[in-house]
Design a protein around this motif. Structure first.
Motif, short mmCIF file in Angstrom:
data_model
loop_
_atom_site.label_atom_id
_atom_site.label_comp_id
_atom_site.label_asym_id
_atom_site.label_seq_id
_atom_site.Cartn_x
_atom_site.Cartn_y
_atom_site.Cartn_z
N TYR A 289 0.84 -1.20 0.00
CA TYR A 289 0.00 0.00 0.00
C TYR A 289 0.87 1.25 0.00
O TYR A 289 0.61 2.20 -0.74
N HIS A 290 1.91 1.27 0.80
CA HIS A 290 2.78 2.44 0.91
C HIS A 290 3.52 2.71 -0.40
O HIS A 290 3.67 3.86 -0.81
N LEU A 291 3.97 1.64 -1.05
CA LEU A 291 4.63 1.80 -2.34
C LEU A 291 3.66 2.36 -3.37
O LEU A 291 4.01 3.27 -4.14
N ALA A 292 2.43 1.86 -3.37
CA ALA A 292 1.42 2.35 -4.32
C ALA A 292 1.10 3.82 -4.05
O ALA A 292 0.95 4.62 -4.98
N GLU A 293 1.00 4.18 -2.79
CA GLU A 293 0.73 5.58 -2.44
C GLU A 293 1.88 6.49 -2.87
O GLU A 293 1.65 7.58 -3.40
N LEU A 294 3.10 6.06 -2.63
CA LEU A 294 4.25 6.86 -3.04
C LEU A 294 4.25 7.06 -4.55
O LEU A 294 4.44 8.18 -5.04
N ALA A 295 4.01 6.01 -5.30
CA ALA A 295 3.97 6.11 -6.76
C ALA A 295 2.85 7.05 -7.21
O ALA A 295 3.05 7.91 -8.07
N ARG A 296 1.68 6.92 -6.61
CA ARG A 296 0.53 7.75 -6.97
C ARG A 296 0.84 9.22 -6.72
O ARG A 296 0.58 10.09 -7.57
N LEU A 297 1.44 9.51 -5.59
CA LEU A 297 1.74 10.90 -5.25
C LEU A 297 2.87 11.46 -6.10
O LEU A 297 2.85 12.64 -6.47
N LEU A 298 3.85 10.64 -6.43
CA LEU A 298 4.92 11.10 -7.32
C LEU A 298 4.35 11.49 -8.68
O LEU A 298 4.73 12.52 -9.25
N ILE A 299 3.43 10.68 -9.18
CA ILE A 299 2.79 11.00 -10.47
C ILE A 299 1.97 12.28 -10.35
O ILE A 299 2.03 13.16 -11.22
N ARG A 300 1.22 12.41 -9.28
CA ARG A 300 0.37 13.59 -9.10
C ARG A 300 1.19 14.87 -9.07
O ARG A 300 0.80 15.88 -9.66
N TYR A 301 2.31 14.87 -8.39
CA TYR A 301 3.07 16.10 -8.19
C TYR A 301 4.21 16.29 -9.20
O TYR A 301 4.88 17.31 -9.16
N ARG A 302 4.38 15.36 -10.11
CA ARG A 302 5.42 15.50 -11.14
C ARG A 302 5.11 16.73 -11.99
O ARG A 302 4.06 16.85 -12.59
N GLY A 303 6.03 17.67 -11.98
CA GLY A 303 5.88 18.88 -12.78
C GLY A 303 4.90 19.90 -12.21
O GLY A 303 4.67 20.94 -12.83
N PHE A 304 4.35 19.64 -11.03
CA PHE A 304 3.40 20.59 -10.44
C PHE A 304 4.17 21.80 -9.91
O PHE A 304 5.15 21.65 -9.19
N PRO A 305 3.72 23.00 -10.26
CA PRO A 305 4.43 24.22 -9.84
C PRO A 305 4.04 24.67 -8.43
O PRO A 305 3.39 25.69 -8.24
N GLY A 306 4.42 23.90 -7.46
CA GLY A 306 4.12 24.22 -6.07
C GLY A 306 4.28 22.97 -5.23
O GLY A 306 4.78 21.95 -5.69
N ALA A 307 3.87 23.05 -3.98
CA ALA A 307 3.94 21.92 -3.03
C ALA A 307 5.36 21.35 -2.97
O ALA A 307 5.56 20.14 -2.94
N GLU A 308 6.33 22.25 -2.94
CA GLU A 308 7.73 21.81 -2.90
C GLU A 308 8.02 20.93 -1.68
O GLU A 308 8.85 20.03 -1.76
N ASP A 309 7.35 21.19 -0.57
CA ASP A 309 7.57 20.38 0.62
C ASP A 309 7.16 18.93 0.38
O ASP A 309 7.89 18.00 0.74
N ILE A 310 6.02 18.73 -0.26
CA ILE A 310 5.57 17.38 -0.56
C ILE A 310 6.52 16.73 -1.56
O ILE A 310 6.94 15.58 -1.37
N GLN A 311 6.88 17.45 -2.60
CA GLN A 311 7.79 16.90 -3.60
C GLN A 311 9.13 16.51 -2.98
O GLN A 311 9.67 15.43 -3.27
#
Length: 90
Positions: free
Chosen positions: A26-48
């Motif tokens: 589950y944790h691996l899937a969540e990490l992958a999902r969030l990496l995809i979501r924030y890839r190239g997003f102009p903000g949320a630097e702390d999450i990235q």
């Protein structure tokens, strides 16, 4: 210009939880999902930054993470949601 992602607060909690747990499927899937979501997003630097830190602490590259999560998703469901038709990728 930095933007605030509409899922920021929910995702911040998810990242915080990931940093406290050992990396199961589950944790691996969540990490992958969030990496995809924030890839190239102009903000949320702390999450990235924290997502990249999790990759490093779990000794994974994005490529190996995505390989593992593809296998996980093809072998069994990871998310058990009462509304499985709801997408949470935006």
């Amino acid at each position: 210009m930095n933007q605030t992602h509409p899922q920021y607060h929910k995702d911040r909690q998810a990242v915080n939880q990931l940093s406290q747990d050992a990396p199961g499927d589950y944790h691996l899937a969540e990490l992958a999902r969030l990496l995809i979501r924030y890839r190239g997003f102009p903000g949320a630097e702390d999450i990235q930054r924290d997502l990249q830190g999790l990759l490093k602490s779990w000794q994974l590259t994005e490529e190996t993470l995505f390989e593992r999560t593809r296998l996980i998703h093809t072998s069994r469901p990871v998310y058990r949601n009462s509304d499985a038709s709801q997408e949470d990728w935006f």
